[in-house]
Design an enzyme around this catalytic site. Structure first.
Site, PDB file in Angstrom:
ATOM      1  N   PHE A  42      -7.856  -1.779 -81.967  1.00  0.00           N
ATOM      2  CA  PHE A  42      -8.554  -0.551 -81.585  1.00  0.00           C
ATOM      3  C   PHE A  42      -9.948  -0.505 -82.200  1.00  0.00           C
ATOM      4  CE2 PHE A  42      -9.185   4.060 -81.294  1.00  0.00           C
ATOM      5  CZ  PHE A  42      -8.801   4.245 -79.982  1.00  0.00           C
ATOM      6  N   ASP A  68      -8.959  -2.801 -71.257  1.00  0.00           N
ATOM      7  CA  ASP A  68      -7.838  -3.099 -72.158  1.00  0.00           C
ATOM      8  C   ASP A  68      -6.697  -3.677 -71.311  1.00  0.00           C
ATOM      9  OD1 ASP A  68      -5.988  -3.047 -74.207  1.00  0.00           O
ATOM     10  OD2 ASP A  68      -5.976  -0.906 -74.481  1.00  0.00           O
ATOM     11  N   GLU A  90     -18.186   0.232 -67.470  1.00  0.00           N
ATOM     12  CA  GLU A  90     -17.097   0.693 -68.343  1.00  0.00           C
ATOM     13  C   GLU A  90     -17.401   0.347 -69.793  1.00  0.00           C
ATOM     14  OE1 GLU A  90     -14.840   2.406 -69.192  1.00  0.00           O
ATOM     15  OE2 GLU A  90     -13.050   2.412 -67.951  1.00  0.00           O
ATOM     16  N   ASP A  91     -16.835   1.113 -70.704  1.00  0.00           N
ATOM     17  CA  ASP A  91     -16.980   0.755 -72.111  1.00  0.00           C
ATOM     18  C   ASP A  91     -16.057  -0.406 -72.467  1.00  0.00           C
ATOM     19  OD1 ASP A  91     -14.713   2.325 -71.733  1.00  0.00           O
ATOM     20  OD2 ASP A  91     -15.082   3.662 -73.425  1.00  0.00           O
TER      21      ASP A  91
HETATM   22  P1  IMP Z   1      -7.084   0.280 -69.744  1.00  0.00           P
HETATM   23  O1  IMP Z   1      -5.842  -0.013 -70.550  1.00  0.00           O
HETATM   24  O2  IMP Z   1      -7.836  -0.995 -69.432  1.00  0.00           O
HETATM   25  O3  IMP Z   1      -6.755   1.053 -68.510  1.00  0.00           O
HETATM   26  O4  IMP Z   1      -8.019   1.147 -70.646  1.00  0.00           O
HETATM   27  C1  IMP Z   1      -7.938   2.520 -70.584  1.00  0.00           C
HETATM   28  C2  IMP Z   1      -8.928   3.222 -71.468  1.00  0.00           C
HETATM   29  O5  IMP Z   1      -8.397   3.196 -72.781  1.00  0.00           O
HETATM   30  C3  IMP Z   1     -10.321   2.660 -71.619  1.00  0.00           C
HETATM   31  O6  IMP Z   1     -11.211   3.027 -70.583  1.00  0.00           O
HETATM   32  C4  IMP Z   1     -10.733   3.330 -72.908  1.00  0.00           C
HETATM   33  O7  IMP Z   1     -11.191   4.642 -72.662  1.00  0.00           O
HETATM   34  C5  IMP Z   1      -9.442   3.361 -73.684  1.00  0.00           C
HETATM   35  N1  IMP Z   1      -9.399   2.285 -74.675  1.00  0.00           N
HETATM   36  C6  IMP Z   1      -8.814   1.067 -74.589  1.00  0.00           C
HETATM   37  N2  IMP Z   1      -8.981   0.363 -75.713  1.00  0.00           N
HETATM   38  C7  IMP Z   1      -9.698   1.158 -76.547  1.00  0.00           C
HETATM   39  C8  IMP Z   1     -10.207   0.984 -77.894  1.00  0.00           C
HETATM   40  O8  IMP Z   1     -10.042  -0.050 -78.563  1.00  0.00           O
HETATM   41  N3  IMP Z   1     -10.897   2.048 -78.399  1.00  0.00           N
HETATM   42  C9  IMP Z   1     -11.111   3.211 -77.717  1.00  0.00           C
HETATM   43  N4  IMP Z   1     -10.660   3.402 -76.472  1.00  0.00           N
HETATM   44  C10 IMP Z   1      -9.954   2.388 -75.891  1.00  0.00           C
HETATM   45 MG    MG Z   2     -13.260   4.290 -70.662  1.00  0.00          MG
END
Ligand code: IMP
Ligand code: MG
Length: 180
Positions: free
Chosen positions: A155, A106, A102-103
């Site tokens: 972000f 969050d 994963e990148d």
């Molecule tokens: P989650 O909240 O962990 O489910 O993250 C969901 C998705 O939100 C991640 O896979 C990213 O694609 C996107 N995301 C969360 N934080 C960032 C950020 O700081 N920059 C860009 N995309 C983000």
């Molecule tokens: Mg992602």
């Protein structure tokens, strides 16, 4: 590196391409050490992880495969984040070592959903590698085995990470400028 502006928001340089490259090599070494002889299957979570997965996969020194899953996260105004699978992988993962790439993690909702979906397919083990992690945002009970950088709850863009599909091709990471 200079400041950038997308969608009327200002971003400042945060992590250089050199720092990313060093970190990716470190993670690849750990994975090579832990998974030697296991012939792991890397599962790259598109779109964001394409850059990280491409670099990481070329740094691991062992037999391994790579496949891709395409997800879209819908985070509503409430606490419930919904995740939609846009394109699924077709490999049989029964008994295999899986490394989800994963990148960024969050809230953790995307990863939680992915892990629970994959567990149903009876792999031997599931490991998670995420280049970025926002510990203060985490709302789910998940373990990330390989974390590149712990970052504040702000972000970021670049190296695969987007703002409305923009900025994925920046070779380094930029962070949203604080209003203070
Ligand atoms: P989650 O909240 O962990 O489910 O993250 C969901 C998705 O939100 C991640 O896979 C990213 O694609 C996107 N995301 C969360 N934080 C960032 C950020 O700081 N920059 C860009 N995309 C983000
Ligand atoms: Mg992602």
């Amino acid at each position: 590196m200079e400041n950038l502006s997308y969608k009327g928001l200002d971003f400042v340089p945060y992590i250089s391409r050199e720092e990313i490259a060093i970190k990716v090599k470190e993670l690849a070494k750990m994975i090579t050490c832990d998974c030697q002889g296991k012939n792991p299957l890397f599962v790259c979570v598109l779109n964001g992880a394409f850059a990280f997965a491409s670099d990481l996969f070329r740094e691991v020194e062992m037999d391994a495969q790579i496949t891709f899953i395409r997800l879209k996260s819908y985070i509503g105004t409430g606490s419930c984040g919904k995740v939609k699978v846009l394109s699924d992988f077709t490999e049989d993962i029964t008994g295999r070592t899986i490394i989800i790439v994963e990148d960024i993690v969050d809230t953790g909702k995307t990863m939680k959903r992915l892990i629970s979906d994959m567990e149903k397919l009876n792999p031997a083990e599931i490991k998670v590698a995420s280049l970025f992690f926002k510990p203060e945002s985490l709302q789910c009970d998940i373990t990330i085995d390989y974390v590149g950088f712990n970052i504040p709850n702000k972000f970021i863009i670049g190296y695969g990470l987007d703002i409305d599909e923009m900025a994925r091709n920046l070779p380094s990471i930029y962070i949203l400028k604080s209003s203070d």
